[in-house]
Design a protein around this motif. Structure first.
Motif, PDB file in Angstrom:
ATOM      1  N   ASP A  75       3.634  39.494  14.393  1.00  0.00           N
ATOM      2  CA  ASP A  75       3.067  38.490  15.297  1.00  0.00           C
ATOM      3  C   ASP A  75       2.778  37.155  14.612  1.00  0.00           C
ATOM      4  OD1 ASP A  75       2.974  40.216  17.622  1.00  0.00           O
ATOM      5  OD2 ASP A  75       1.375  41.287  16.584  1.00  0.00           O
ATOM      6  N   LYS A  76       3.233  36.989  13.398  1.00  0.00           N
ATOM      7  CA  LYS A  76       3.060  35.716  12.699  1.00  0.00           C
ATOM      8  C   LYS A  76       4.196  34.765  13.070  1.00  0.00           C
ATOM      9  CE  LYS A  76       3.035  33.622   8.085  1.00  0.00           C
ATOM     10  NZ  LYS A  76       3.127  33.863   6.627  1.00  0.00           N
ATOM     11  N   ALA A  77       3.837  33.524  13.421  1.00  0.00           N
ATOM     12  CA  ALA A  77       4.847  32.534  13.800  1.00  0.00           C
ATOM     13  C   ALA A  77       5.474  31.902  12.562  1.00  0.00           C
ATOM     14  CB  ALA A  77       4.228  31.455  14.676  1.00  0.00           C
ATOM     15  N   TYR A  78       6.793  31.879  12.536  1.00  0.00           N
ATOM     16  CA  TYR A  78       7.561  31.244  11.471  1.00  0.00           C
ATOM     17  C   TYR A  78       8.436  30.138  12.082  1.00  0.00           C
ATOM     18  CZ  TYR A  78       6.749  35.304   8.381  1.00  0.00           C
ATOM     19  OH  TYR A  78       6.189  36.288   7.604  1.00  0.00           O
ATOM     20  N   PRO A  79       8.666  29.046  11.367  1.00  0.00           N
ATOM     21  CA  PRO A  79       9.697  28.110  11.796  1.00  0.00           C
ATOM     22  C   PRO A  79      11.050  28.815  11.785  1.00  0.00           C
ATOM     23  CG  PRO A  79       8.280  27.120  10.127  1.00  0.00           C
ATOM     24  CD  PRO A  79       7.973  28.586  10.148  1.00  0.00           C
ATOM     25  N   ILE A  80      11.841  28.674  12.850  1.00  0.00           N
ATOM     26  CA  ILE A  80      13.099  29.425  12.927  1.00  0.00           C
ATOM     27  C   ILE A  80      14.326  28.540  12.729  1.00  0.00           C
ATOM     28  CG2 ILE A  80      12.061  31.195  14.379  1.00  0.00           C
ATOM     29  CD1 ILE A  80      13.526  29.913  16.779  1.00  0.00           C
ATOM     30  N   GLY A  81      14.117  27.262  12.407  1.00  0.00           N
ATOM     31  CA  GLY A  81      15.237  26.392  12.084  1.00  0.00           C
ATOM     32  C   GLY A  81      16.267  26.310  13.198  1.00  0.00           C
ATOM     33  N   SER A  82      17.522  26.425  12.826  1.00  0.00           N
ATOM     34  CA  SER A  82      18.623  26.236  13.780  1.00  0.00           C
ATOM     35  C   SER A  82      18.695  27.302  14.865  1.00  0.00           C
ATOM     36  CB  SER A  82      19.958  26.183  13.035  1.00  0.00           C
ATOM     37  OG  SER A  82      20.069  24.969  12.327  1.00  0.00           O
ATOM     38  N   MET A  83      17.945  28.387  14.716  1.00  0.00           N
ATOM     39  CA  MET A  83      17.864  29.353  15.798  1.00  0.00           C
ATOM     40  C   MET A  83      17.197  28.738  17.032  1.00  0.00           C
ATOM     41  SD  MET A  83      17.044  32.627  13.340  1.00  0.00           S
ATOM     42  CE  MET A  83      15.769  33.248  14.403  1.00  0.00           C
ATOM     43  N   SER A  84      16.541  27.587  16.847  1.00  0.00           N
ATOM     44  CA  SER A  84      15.957  26.850  17.971  1.00  0.00           C
ATOM     45  C   SER A  84      17.014  26.468  19.003  1.00  0.00           C
ATOM     46  CB  SER A  84      15.280  25.566  17.463  1.00  0.00           C
ATOM     47  OG  SER A  84      14.326  25.842  16.467  1.00  0.00           O
ATOM     48  N   LYS A  85      18.267  26.352  18.565  1.00  0.00           N
ATOM     49  CA  LYS A  85      19.329  25.945  19.481  1.00  0.00           C
ATOM     50  C   LYS A  85      19.494  26.925  20.635  1.00  0.00           C
ATOM     51  CE  LYS A  85      21.995  23.381  16.010  1.00  0.00           C
ATOM     52  NZ  LYS A  85      21.041  23.505  14.884  1.00  0.00           N
ATOM     53  N   SER A  86      19.157  28.192  20.412  1.00  0.00           N
ATOM     54  CA  SER A  86      19.248  29.157  21.505  1.00  0.00           C
ATOM     55  C   SER A  86      18.239  28.836  22.601  1.00  0.00           C
ATOM     56  CB  SER A  86      19.015  30.580  20.977  1.00  0.00           C
ATOM     57  OG  SER A  86      17.676  30.777  20.586  1.00  0.00           O
ATOM     58  N   PHE A  87      17.096  28.276  22.234  1.00  0.00           N
ATOM     59  CA  PHE A  87      16.094  27.874  23.220  1.00  0.00           C
ATOM     60  C   PHE A  87      16.577  26.642  23.990  1.00  0.00           C
ATOM     61  CE2 PHE A  87      13.705  30.630  20.520  1.00  0.00           C
ATOM     62  CZ  PHE A  87      12.645  31.102  21.278  1.00  0.00           C
ATOM     63  N   THR A  88      17.190  25.710  23.279  1.00  0.00           N
ATOM     64  CA  THR A  88      17.746  24.530  23.940  1.00  0.00           C
ATOM     65  C   THR A  88      18.852  24.940  24.903  1.00  0.00           C
ATOM     66  OG1 THR A  88      17.251  23.235  21.961  1.00  0.00           O
ATOM     67  CG2 THR A  88      18.796  22.265  23.545  1.00  0.00           C
ATOM     68  N   GLY A  89      19.702  25.878  24.479  1.00  0.00           N
ATOM     69  CA  GLY A  89      20.764  26.374  25.354  1.00  0.00           C
ATOM     70  C   GLY A  89      20.206  27.051  26.593  1.00  0.00           C
ATOM     71  N   LYS A  90      19.118  27.786  26.433  1.00  0.00           N
ATOM     72  CA  LYS A  90      18.500  28.466  27.574  1.00  0.00           C
ATOM     73  C   LYS A  90      17.882  27.466  28.534  1.00  0.00           C
ATOM     74  CE  LYS A  90      17.594  32.390  29.589  1.00  0.00           C
ATOM     75  NZ  LYS A  90      18.689  33.261  30.073  1.00  0.00           N
ATOM     76  N   LEU A  91      17.299  26.392  28.008  1.00  0.00           N
ATOM     77  CA  LEU A  91      16.757  25.344  28.875  1.00  0.00           C
ATOM     78  C   LEU A  91      17.869  24.709  29.698  1.00  0.00           C
ATOM     79  CD1 LEU A  91      14.160  23.549  26.553  1.00  0.00           C
ATOM     80  CD2 LEU A  91      13.673  24.885  28.616  1.00  0.00           C
ATOM     81  N   PHE A  92      19.026  24.481  29.058  1.00  0.00           N
ATOM     82  CA  PHE A  92      20.156  23.937  29.824  1.00  0.00           C
ATOM     83  C   PHE A  92      20.581  24.912  30.911  1.00  0.00           C
ATOM     84  CE2 PHE A  92      24.633  23.919  30.804  1.00  0.00           C
ATOM     85  CZ  PHE A  92      24.813  22.616  31.243  1.00  0.00           C
TER      86      PHE A  92
END
Length: 334
Positions: A75-92
């Protein structure tokens, strides 16, 4: 203020050098195996790194709704770097389902600097699938410049762009581009009238994610300094320029959240918006990794086997052998 900006500039330069040391010194080669052996081999690789004190972080492997192996704080939050792109893709994808955006829409509808030459041909889908012809970033020092100038998405989208930046004609070749996903973040803001951070908060709530958010410029991110084969050194908390990568790399979340995210992704209509598909394996996998100074992450899903894998690390790695040891996990997904 000048001292703070100089510090952030130094961190950004260090990030560029570290990312280069992780991805450029060695040749990536696919490690071929079966889905059954994949789980066992990843567990063994992780345990081996942990026994040598070469990695610090968390791993979670889930199958058919149950976590079958884990180590570290889920449950610890880590920066996920380029995996963030999956969130951007989901928003689209969300905006497409709502009729607000289409894959065939031209980027120049929202970014005026793209309304000339071959730039005017670039579509949203081409940016989502890294086939726009845009380079990894607009210029080699763009990331450092954004951190120094504390650039907003509006600032970045207003930068002058010439078609000479294109590395290939739009739609003709796969070329990985962080810059394209940063621009997508801005387009999402224009269409939605909410900040990218607020949109991530919204989709996290819908998906049932407890720890997902966008890193801001003042966030202190922990990294561990390990002494191989001996023990932990010290923990350093540092301001990070990763906040200025926006939809290309500024999301942070936990391993438990990412397991949930991967389960949702299995049912997604589009599996290529912000993801990479395995090409050389006997199994079909969708995956992505991420890296920043002192951070490395990976997530992967095998839809036919209902198998989800998440690895998040936060320790410095100072030489090629060490880097290669930690990044070996991605070789199972080429």
């Amino acid at each position: 203020m000048k001292l703070k900006k100089a510090y952030e500039l130094g961190i950004s330069l260090l990030a560029l050098l570290w990312i280069a040391s992780v991805f450029w010194p060695h040749k990536d080669e696919a490690i071929q195996t079966t889905p059954e052996q994949l789980v066992l081999r990843i567990q063994a690789d992780w345990k081996n790194l942990r026994s040598k004190n070469l990695v610090h972080g968390v791993i979670a492997i889930s199958q058919k709704g149950k976590i079958i192996f884990s180590d570290g704080e889920l449950d610890k939050a880590y920066p996920i770097g380029s995996m963030s792109k999956s969130f951007t893709g989901k928003l689209f994808e969300q905006k497409f389902q709502q009729g607000q955006l289409k894959p065939s829409d031209r980027v120049c509808q929202w970014i005026p600097s793209f309304c000339h030459g071959m730039l005017a041909q670039i579509t949203l889908e081409q940016m989502l699938t890294h086939r726009s012809g845009l380079p990894r970033d607009l210029h080699i020092w763009s990331g450092v410049s954004r951190s120094w100038n504390q650039s907003t998405l509006s600032d970045i989208a207003s930068e002058p762009v010439d078609e000479s930046v294109l590395r290939s004609a739009p739609g003709t070749k796969f070329l990985y581009s962080n810059y394209g996903f940063i621009l997508l973040s801005r387009i999402l803001e224009i269409v939605d009238s909410r900040s990218y951070a607020n949109q991530i908060a919204g989709i996290a709530q819908i998906a049932g994610l407890q720890d997902a958010s966008v890193i801001n410029a003042s966030s202190l991110i922990s990294r561990q300094l390990l002494v191989p084969f001996i023990g932990d050194g010290m923990s350093l908390k540092m301001v990070s320029g990763v906040a200025y990568s926006y939809g290309a790399g500024a999301v942070q979340t936990s391993a438990r959240d990412l397991i949930q995210w991967l389960k949702i992704y299995q049912t997604s209509d589009r599996k290529d918006y912000g993801w990479i598909q395995s090409k050389e394996q006997s199994y079909r996998a969708y995956w992505h990794n991420g890296a920043y100074v002192g951070l490395y992450s990976l997530m992967a899903v095998l839809p036919e086997h209902d198998l989800q894998i998440v690895i998040l690390t936060d320790n410095f790695k100072f030489e090629e052998f060490w880097n290669k040891q930690v990044t070996q996990f991605q070789n199972y997904f080429y």
